[in-house]
Write a protein that holds these residues in place. Structure first.
Motif, PDB file in Angstrom:
ATOM      1  N   VAL A 287      23.408  79.039 -24.974  1.00 34.11           N
ATOM      2  CA  VAL A 287      23.037  79.351 -23.589  1.00 34.11           C
ATOM      3  C   VAL A 287      21.785  80.224 -23.576  1.00 34.11           C
ATOM      4  CG1 VAL A 287      23.721  80.654 -21.529  1.00 34.11           C
ATOM      5  CG2 VAL A 287      25.334  79.065 -22.597  1.00 34.11           C
ATOM      6  N   ASN A 290      18.676  78.235 -24.917  1.00 31.86           N
ATOM      7  CA  ASN A 290      18.268  77.152 -24.016  1.00 31.86           C
ATOM      8  C   ASN A 290      17.677  77.690 -22.723  1.00 31.86           C
ATOM      9  OD1 ASN A 290      18.884  74.637 -25.352  1.00 31.86           O
ATOM     10  ND2 ASN A 290      21.048  75.148 -25.179  1.00 31.86           N
ATOM     11  N   ALA A 291      17.981  78.936 -22.379  1.00 38.02           N
ATOM     12  CA  ALA A 291      17.388  79.535 -21.185  1.00 38.02           C
ATOM     13  C   ALA A 291      15.917  79.864 -21.400  1.00 38.02           C
ATOM     14  CB  ALA A 291      18.157  80.803 -20.802  1.00 38.02           C
ATOM     15  N   THR A 292      15.546  80.156 -22.646  1.00 39.71           N
ATOM     16  CA  THR A 292      14.190  80.628 -22.933  1.00 39.71           C
ATOM     17  C   THR A 292      13.107  79.596 -22.618  1.00 39.71           C
ATOM     18  OG1 THR A 292      15.205  81.923 -24.707  1.00 39.71           O
ATOM     19  CG2 THR A 292      12.806  81.828 -24.651  1.00 39.71           C
ATOM     20  N   LEU A 295      12.511  79.719 -18.927  1.00 42.01           N
ATOM     21  CA  LEU A 295      11.907  80.938 -18.377  1.00 42.01           C
ATOM     22  C   LEU A 295      10.438  81.111 -18.763  1.00 42.01           C
ATOM     23  CD1 LEU A 295      14.812  83.517 -18.934  1.00 42.01           C
ATOM     24  CD2 LEU A 295      13.921  82.726 -16.731  1.00 42.01           C
ATOM     25  N   GLY A 417      22.431  77.235 -19.744  1.00 44.16           N
ATOM     26  CA  GLY A 417      21.337  78.151 -20.027  1.00 44.16           C
ATOM     27  C   GLY A 417      20.306  78.168 -18.912  1.00 44.16           C
ATOM     28  N   VAL A 418      19.919  76.979 -18.457  1.00 42.81           N
ATOM     29  CA  VAL A 418      18.963  76.891 -17.337  1.00 42.81           C
ATOM     30  C   VAL A 418      19.580  77.463 -16.062  1.00 42.81           C
ATOM     31  CG1 VAL A 418      17.651  75.287 -15.886  1.00 42.81           C
ATOM     32  CG2 VAL A 418      17.815  74.900 -18.356  1.00 42.81           C
ATOM     33  N   ALA A 421      19.668  81.309 -16.204  1.00 41.30           N
ATOM     34  CA  ALA A 421      18.319  81.844 -16.033  1.00 41.30           C
ATOM     35  C   ALA A 421      17.864  81.750 -14.573  1.00 41.30           C
ATOM     36  CB  ALA A 421      17.343  81.101 -16.938  1.00 41.30           C
ATOM     37  N   ILE A 449      19.422  87.739 -20.655  1.00 43.64           N
ATOM     38  CA  ILE A 449      19.607  86.627 -21.594  1.00 43.64           C
ATOM     39  C   ILE A 449      19.662  87.149 -23.030  1.00 43.64           C
ATOM     40  CG2 ILE A 449      18.508  84.570 -22.562  1.00 43.64           C
ATOM     41  CD1 ILE A 449      19.807  84.069 -19.888  1.00 43.64           C
TER      42      ILE A 449
END
Length: 478
Positions: A287, A290-292, A295, A417-418, A421, A449
């Motif tokens: 998570v 995958n958010a990075t 962002l 993750g998305v 974010a 995150i």
């Protein structure tokens, strides 16, 4: 000496076969992932071609994702029933033909139908391709094989947007799909020539209730998570979808545990290395990482005010870091073992995410590039370690279900993750009572995150020091 020499020859032959299968599967994975990253660059042009607004084209992405969610649970059973090699050939063929159909579509309806067919091919391709690698790689070669099939996930995002923009600008959006034709044909030829046939000797009856419960739950959950990043219609439909997905998912688990011949064998979760790397700490860490990628482009364009091309160059450093780590991942895991790498590298990766909260438009560009490289390097290491450890101790009878479960949970982690974010950015903006995002909103999101990643990193301490030693070759000291 003759027996020793023969065993050495057999081991070398098995190693070559494992690497060959992994490379062939990687070609198919690259085609699939390239298609996923390349399409977003041409949505406005496709909208113009079909006579619809660009925003309406997002249905092509949504239908693709939902079709994948519905049919991924079916992949393991099909591989056991008809042979993983045969299903993989079907998946590549379907994906390639659907790509042609996407490229020759004359209206939105035709395009959506073609994308649904593409989603079906993709749903079978990823878990079945992993099953082929698992069945052809001895444990001593699993680390190298997993590293090979991980590179498309790291390489495709680097060239996808750039290649898509070039093709759309100088050719037409149709060629973003036609590019899959040579890749698909090459994949089919290589699979037919070099991958041996296989089929499970014990064919299980098909579990219709398990398929329906699992598919409905996964589709509802993923669609709800995807909608978090798009709040135009309000929060109620999103909450309803996620709640429905959670409830149906619970019913699916209850059925799979009780069924005599379940669609998915959940006993793989009793294997500690699989449970931690796939379900608990592994999903939580995925998570965070995958958010990075979601962002960072927003940070550089909205927070820093950079042009898309300048932001793209900084993102390129992040993905080049992903690629740069591949040469040292295997020796590092052999030297230090899975437990130490997942904890220490996870902490460094999480701190690099948190460090993104400290940069600003005034930060020297060399420092930003260095941070992107570090974040990409550690992301790559963690992905490969998690993907390899997941199957280190899984029994051969559990591999099909374990591969399917892993694919399902990775999809959830990617969208979650998305979603997390996007939610952090929106909540920060609402709390400050301002009409637009500012740099402070991104700082809060990156810090949160990073904390999620840190929490997951320390959870890997639950692994024994010798976790996955048969795969990594690392022998911890007593």
């Amino acid at each position: 000496m003759t027996a020793i020499a023969e065993n050495k020859v057999l081991a070398e032959t098995a190693a070559r076969q494992a690497r060959r299968v992994a490379l062939i599967v990687a070609v198919a994975f690259f085609m699939q992932l390239l298609d996923s990253t390349i399409i977003s660059t041409s949505l406005p042009q496709m909208g113009d071609s079909f006579g619809v607004p660009a925003v309406a084209m997002s249905i092509g992405i949504t239908v693709y994702m939902l079709t994948m969610a519905v049919f991924v649970p079916l992949s393991g059973w099909l591989a056991d029933r008809f042979g993983a090699r045969n299903i993989f050939l079907v998946a590549i063929t379907l994906f390639t033909l659907a790509s042609i159909a996407c490229g020759i579509s004359q209206n939105l309806t035709q395009f959506v139908a073609a994308r649904a067919a593409q989603g079906l091919g993709s749903a079978l391709m990823t878990p079945v391709g992993r099953i082929l690698v698992l069945r052809n790689a001895p444990k001593s070669e699993l680390l190298n094989a997993t590293a090979l099939i991980t590179w498309p996930a790291l390489f495709a995002p680097v060239i996808g947007p750039v290649l898509g923009g070039f093709i759309t600008t100088y050719l037409s959006w149709h060629w973003n799909f036609f590019i899959n034709i040579p890749l698909g044909v090459a994949g089919l030829a290589l699979v037919a020539r070099y991958i041996p046939g296989d089929r499970d000797s014990e064919t299980r009856p098909f579990d219709w209730p398990g398929f329906l419960w699992t598919s409905m739950g996964l589709a509802s959950m993923l669609y709800g998570l995807e909608r978090i990043a798009h709040t135009e219609d309000g929060a109620l439909p999103t909450v309803a979808l996620i709640s429905t997905g959670s409830l149906v998912g619970w019913l699916a688990v209850r059925h799979l545990v009780r069924a005599k011949n379940p669609l998915l064998d959940l006993t793989a979760f009793k294997v500690q290395t699989f449970a931690i790397s796939t379900l608990s700490a592994g999903t939580i860490f995925r998570v965070a990482i995958n958010a990075t990628p979601f962002l960072l482009p927003l940070l550089f364009q909205v927070g820093f005010g950079l042009r898309p091309v300048d932001a793209g160059m900084l993102i390129l450093a992040y993905f080049l870091g992903n690629l740069g780590m591949k040469t040292v991942t295997t020796p590092t895991l052999r030297r230090f073992g899975f437990r130490s790498v997942l904890v220490v590298n996870g902490v460094i990766a999480s701190l690099s995410i948190m460090a993104c909260a400290a940069i600003s438009p005034q930060t020297p560009q060399a420092l930003v590039v260095a941070l992107m490289l570090i974040a990409g390097l550690t992301r790559s290491m963690q992905f490969t370690a998690l993907n390899t450890l997941a199957f280190a101790d899984v029994a051969s009878s559990q591999r099909s279900s374990a591969s399917t479960l892993s694919s399902m949970l990775q999809q959830v982690a990617m969208l979650f993750g998305v979603a997390v974010a996007a939610a952090l950015l929106n909540l920060s903006q609402i709390a400050r009572g301002v009409p637009a995002l500012d740099l402070v909103d991104f700082r809060i999101a990156f810090l949160a995150i990073g904390v999620i990643g840190l929490a997951a990193s320390f959870r890997f301490l639950a692994l024994p020091p010798a976790a996955g030693a048969e795969v990594s070759g690392h022998l911890p000291r007593n």
